[in-house]
Design an enzyme around this catalytic site. Structure first.
Site, PDB file in Angstrom:
ATOM      1  N   GLU A 127       0.867  -1.190   0.000  1.00  0.00           N
ATOM      2  CA  GLU A 127       0.000   0.000   0.000  1.00  0.00           C
ATOM      3  C   GLU A 127       0.900   1.236   0.000  1.00  0.00           C
ATOM      4  OE1 GLU A 127      -2.962  -0.174   3.089  1.00  0.00           O
ATOM      5  OE2 GLU A 127      -3.800  -2.040   2.261  1.00  0.00           O
ATOM      6  N   ASP A 240       7.983 -16.201  -0.262  1.00  0.00           N
ATOM      7  CA  ASP A 240       9.161 -17.099  -0.262  1.00  0.00           C
ATOM      8  C   ASP A 240       9.297 -17.757  -1.636  1.00  0.00           C
ATOM      9  OD1 ASP A 240       9.800 -16.531   2.363  1.00  0.00           O
ATOM     10  OD2 ASP A 240       8.882 -18.343   3.189  1.00  0.00           O
ATOM     11  N   GLY A 242       7.883 -16.667  -4.478  1.00  0.00           N
ATOM     12  CA  GLY A 242       8.089 -15.609  -5.468  1.00  0.00           C
ATOM     13  C   GLY A 242       9.548 -15.188  -5.539  1.00  0.00           C
ATOM     14  N   GLN A 340      29.890  -0.968 -18.913  1.00  0.00           N
ATOM     15  CA  GLN A 340      31.264  -0.438 -18.927  1.00  0.00           C
ATOM     16  C   GLN A 340      32.089  -1.078 -20.045  1.00  0.00           C
ATOM     17  OE1 GLN A 340      31.804   2.059 -17.042  1.00  0.00           O
ATOM     18  NE2 GLN A 340      33.959   2.379 -17.557  1.00  0.00           N
ATOM     19  N   GLU A 367       9.408  -7.664  -4.332  1.00  0.00           N
ATOM     20  CA  GLU A 367       9.259  -8.897  -3.530  1.00  0.00           C
ATOM     21  C   GLU A 367      10.251  -8.909  -2.352  1.00  0.00           C
ATOM     22  OE1 GLU A 367       8.142 -12.483  -5.496  1.00  0.00           O
ATOM     23  OE2 GLU A 367       7.634 -11.396  -7.325  1.00  0.00           O
ATOM     24  N   GLU A 371      17.679  -5.105   1.520  1.00  0.00           N
ATOM     25  CA  GLU A 371      17.775  -4.854   2.969  1.00  0.00           C
ATOM     26  C   GLU A 371      16.830  -5.800   3.730  1.00  0.00           C
ATOM     27  OE1 GLU A 371      17.542  -2.587   0.584  1.00  0.00           O
ATOM     28  OE2 GLU A 371      19.455  -1.538   0.785  1.00  0.00           O
TER      29      GLU A 371
HETATM   30  N1  CAA Z   1       6.240 -17.851   5.974  1.00  0.00           N
HETATM   31  C1  CAA Z   1       5.247 -18.061   6.872  1.00  0.00           C
HETATM   32  N2  CAA Z   1       5.018 -17.247   7.933  1.00  0.00           N
HETATM   33  C2  CAA Z   1       5.835 -16.186   8.082  1.00  0.00           C
HETATM   34  C3  CAA Z   1       6.877 -15.896   7.181  1.00  0.00           C
HETATM   35  C4  CAA Z   1       7.076 -16.783   6.107  1.00  0.00           C
HETATM   36  N3  CAA Z   1       8.063 -16.574   5.230  1.00  0.00           N
HETATM   37  N4  CAA Z   1       7.509 -14.778   7.597  1.00  0.00           N
HETATM   38  C5  CAA Z   1       6.893 -14.374   8.717  1.00  0.00           C
HETATM   39  N5  CAA Z   1       5.881 -15.233   9.016  1.00  0.00           N
HETATM   40  C6  CAA Z   1       4.973 -15.173  10.165  1.00  0.00           C
HETATM   41  C7  CAA Z   1       5.782 -15.187  11.471  1.00  0.00           C
HETATM   42  O1  CAA Z   1       6.007 -16.511  11.909  1.00  0.00           O
HETATM   43  C8  CAA Z   1       4.856 -14.436  12.408  1.00  0.00           C
HETATM   44  O2  CAA Z   1       3.860 -15.347  12.849  1.00  0.00           O
HETATM   45  P1  CAA Z   1       3.072 -15.173  14.277  1.00  0.00           P
HETATM   46  O3  CAA Z   1       1.949 -14.269  14.021  1.00  0.00           O
HETATM   47  O4  CAA Z   1       2.609 -16.554  14.587  1.00  0.00           O
HETATM   48  O5  CAA Z   1       4.046 -14.625  15.261  1.00  0.00           O
HETATM   49  C9  CAA Z   1       4.200 -13.416  11.506  1.00  0.00           C
HETATM   50  O6  CAA Z   1       4.310 -13.916  10.180  1.00  0.00           O
HETATM   51  C10 CAA Z   1       4.844 -12.052  11.585  1.00  0.00           C
HETATM   52  O7  CAA Z   1       6.218 -12.202  11.284  1.00  0.00           O
HETATM   53  P2  CAA Z   1       7.286 -11.084  11.659  1.00  0.00           P
HETATM   54  O8  CAA Z   1       7.143 -10.737  13.109  1.00  0.00           O
HETATM   55  O9  CAA Z   1       8.614 -11.538  11.187  1.00  0.00           O
HETATM   56  O10 CAA Z   1       6.744  -9.846  10.782  1.00  0.00           O
HETATM   57  P3  CAA Z   1       7.327  -8.391  10.598  1.00  0.00           P
HETATM   58  O11 CAA Z   1       6.179  -7.488  10.524  1.00  0.00           O
HETATM   59  O12 CAA Z   1       8.408  -8.104  11.596  1.00  0.00           O
HETATM   60  O13 CAA Z   1       8.046  -8.371   9.164  1.00  0.00           O
HETATM   61  C11 CAA Z   1       8.943  -8.946   7.052  1.00  0.00           C
HETATM   62  C12 CAA Z   1       8.244  -9.389   8.350  1.00  0.00           C
HETATM   63  C13 CAA Z   1       9.884 -10.066   6.723  1.00  0.00           C
HETATM   64  C14 CAA Z   1       9.723  -7.664   7.172  1.00  0.00           C
HETATM   65  C15 CAA Z   1       7.839  -8.791   6.012  1.00  0.00           C
HETATM   66  O14 CAA Z   1       6.995  -7.707   6.329  1.00  0.00           O
HETATM   67  C16 CAA Z   1       8.369  -8.655   4.604  1.00  0.00           C
HETATM   68  O15 CAA Z   1       8.734  -9.643   3.978  1.00  0.00           O
HETATM   69  N6  CAA Z   1       8.388  -7.410   4.062  1.00  0.00           N
HETATM   70  C17 CAA Z   1       8.669  -7.207   2.668  1.00  0.00           C
HETATM   71  C18 CAA Z   1       7.385  -7.229   1.892  1.00  0.00           C
HETATM   72  C19 CAA Z   1       7.571  -7.508   0.452  1.00  0.00           C
HETATM   73  O16 CAA Z   1       8.370  -8.333   0.042  1.00  0.00           O
HETATM   74  N7  CAA Z   1       6.775  -6.829  -0.370  1.00  0.00           N
HETATM   75  C20 CAA Z   1       6.754  -7.043  -1.762  1.00  0.00           C
HETATM   76  C21 CAA Z   1       5.342  -7.212  -2.231  1.00  0.00           C
HETATM   77  S1  CAA Z   1       5.040  -7.938  -3.810  1.00  0.00           S
HETATM   78  C22 CAA Z   1       5.705  -6.883  -4.946  1.00  0.00           C
HETATM   79  O17 CAA Z   1       6.847  -6.564  -4.857  1.00  0.00           O
HETATM   80  C23 CAA Z   1       4.893  -6.342  -6.077  1.00  0.00           C
HETATM   81  C24 CAA Z   1       4.538  -7.286  -7.127  1.00  0.00           C
HETATM   82  O18 CAA Z   1       3.503  -7.163  -7.732  1.00  0.00           O
HETATM   83  C25 CAA Z   1       5.495  -8.334  -7.545  1.00  0.00           C
END
Ligand code: CAA
Length: 385
Positions: A127, A240, A242, A340, A367, A371
């Site tokens: 968003e 994961d 993707g 280059q 995705e 960082e």
């Molecule tokens: N598989 C399953 N569950 C998962 C997981 C995974 N890979 N990663 C986290 N979880 C679960 C955790 O176990 C946790 O579960 P509980 O509720 O039971 O505790 C929950 O999810 C929350 O996990 P975190 O505390 O780790 O979450 P967070 O808010 O701290 O952040 C993050 C996690 C890794 C930073 C995540 O927000 C992230 O990956 N951010 C990046 C987002 C992203 O990649 N966006 C791209 C979107 S798609 C795109 O690019 C456009 C397109 O059209 C292609």
């Protein structure tokens, strides 16, 4: 680890290479220049089965393994990353959540036409105010009898302007934070849905990216994907997968930049011989080749982990993040070196090298940025909470 490819894997790789070199190569520069969505080639790719490599045969796919998908993506992306992006979103980000978490009716209605190339799908998590911090979204779905009323704005949605269907993540219970997020399948022809204008991007310009607007959009309960509150985990689990696809894409771009560089270094003459005779160029070639082979090992290993996880249900978060992180930085490194080596010609649209440079950058961003991949890898290793 045995990376000897099966006959089937070699066949899909060769078919993708043929299609990319014979069909995509001749339209790639035009679509990059104009930003027009490549409907024709994408439709043909669907008919040939490239969107449904890992989709089981009963849902219109080829029912092949994750390594086959990665091999196919590398070939498509080595010719044009925009086609690769569209393919990866359809086959993985759209089809996989429905296959893994959907009902039989949802699989029949939504996976079959997308895997077969008749319809287009998208995945919508981000968003305007929540990108990397994906759990902090503001859009809302409120239950009203047999429907949910959805309001809000999503952004950076690949295939957004052309999608027939969208896998959408939105909040059903704001108090529960990430545990209050729920997934839905959206039919974009229903009232209350509108796609925004196409983003004018640096690279992968032929893939259409936009915002999506929901205004009192009524989504039937049967279009909820999984249970209420399960959405964030679905979103993360699918990312994961993707990320393995983005890693394969980066490998394809890196290879294209490398192959162009080797050819140019052998042909281009300076100071009485080919520029490849100079150590300054040789070191670039050596570093590109070494990083590409290292990236390939991580990408194949992640694909094999993904395949094994289909039986065990294990998470492949670290394998996917490491493959994406290393391959995307390899793509950027190789594209940079390729420009280059080509010097003036690398800066000109007469050759595709400048396109590889622009396209490579997105693999370090979407995705999950590099960082975020580093954060994910380190958190899983450190297990501090
Ligand atoms: N598989 C399953 N569950 C998962 C997981 C995974 N890979 N990663 C986290 N979880 C679960 C955790 O176990 C946790 O579960 P509980 O509720 O039971 O505790 C929950 O999810 C929350 O996990 P975190 O505390 O780790 O979450 P967070 O808010 O701290 O952040 C993050 C996690 C890794 C930073 C995540 O927000 C992230 O990956 N951010 C990046 C987002 C992203 O990649 N966006 C791209 C979107 S798609 C795109 O690019 C456009 C397109 O059209 C292609």
């Amino acid at each position: 680890m045995d990376f000897a490819l099966t006959e089937e894997q070699q066949m899909i790789r060769d078919a993708a290479r043929d299609f990319a070199q014979n069909e995509i190569a001749k339209v790639a520069a035009h679509h990059d220049e104009t930003g027009e969505f490549p409907h024709e080639t994408i439709k043909k790719m669907g008919q040939l089965g490239f969107m449904g490599i890992e989709v089981p045969e009963e849902y219109g796919g080829a029912g092949l393994d994750s390594l086959s998908n990665v091999l196919m993506l590398e070939e498509i992306d080595a010719v044009d990353a925009a086609h690769g992006t569209i393919t990866s979103v359809l086959g993985t980000l759209f089809c996989e959540p429905i296959l893994r978490f959907g009902t039989e009716a949802q699989k029949q209605k939504y996976v079959v036409p997308v895997a077969g190339g008749q319809k287009l799908g998208a995945y919508s998590l981000t968003e305007p105010a929540s990108g990397s911090d994906a759990g902090n979204m503001r859009s809302r779905a409120v239950r009203d009898g047999d429907e949910y009323i959805i309001n809000g704005t999503k952004s950076w949605v690949t295939n957004g302007p052309v999608a027939d269907f969208v896998v959408l993540f939105t909040v059903t219970n704001p108090e529960a934070k990430h545990r209050g997020i729920t997934a839905f399948i959206i039919d974009t022809d229903r009232p209350g849905f509108q796609a925004g204008r196409k983003e004018n991007k640096l690279g992968i310009r032929a893939s259409a990216t936009s915002e999506l607007y929901f205004e009192d959009y009524r989504c039937p309960v049967e279009n909820r994907l999984g249970e209420e509150g399960q959405g964030f985990k679905i979103a993360m689990a699918i990312l994961d997968s993707g990320r393995v696809g983005v890693a394969a894409q980066a490998l394809g771009i890196a290879r294209a930049a490398y192959e162009a560089s080797v050819k140019y270094a052998r042909e281009r003459q300076a100071f009485g011989g080919p520029i490849g005779q100079f150590q300054g160029i040789q070191w670039k070639i050596a570093d590109m080749k070494t990083r590409i082979e290292a990236a390939r090992l991580l990408v194949y290993r992640a694909a094999m982990a993904k395949e094994a996880a289909k039986q065990t249900g294990a998470r492949i978060t670290t394998e996917a993040a490491m493959a994406k992180l290393f391959a995307s930085e390899t793509a950027m490194f190789c594209a940079h070196q390729a420009v280059q080596i080509h010097a003036g010609m690398g800066y000109s649209k007469e050759m595709p090298v400048e396109r590889y440079f622009r396209d490579a950058k997105i693999t370090e961003i979407y995705e999950g940025t590099s960082e975020i991949q580093r954060m994910v890898i380190a958190r899983n290793e450190l297990q501090l909470r």
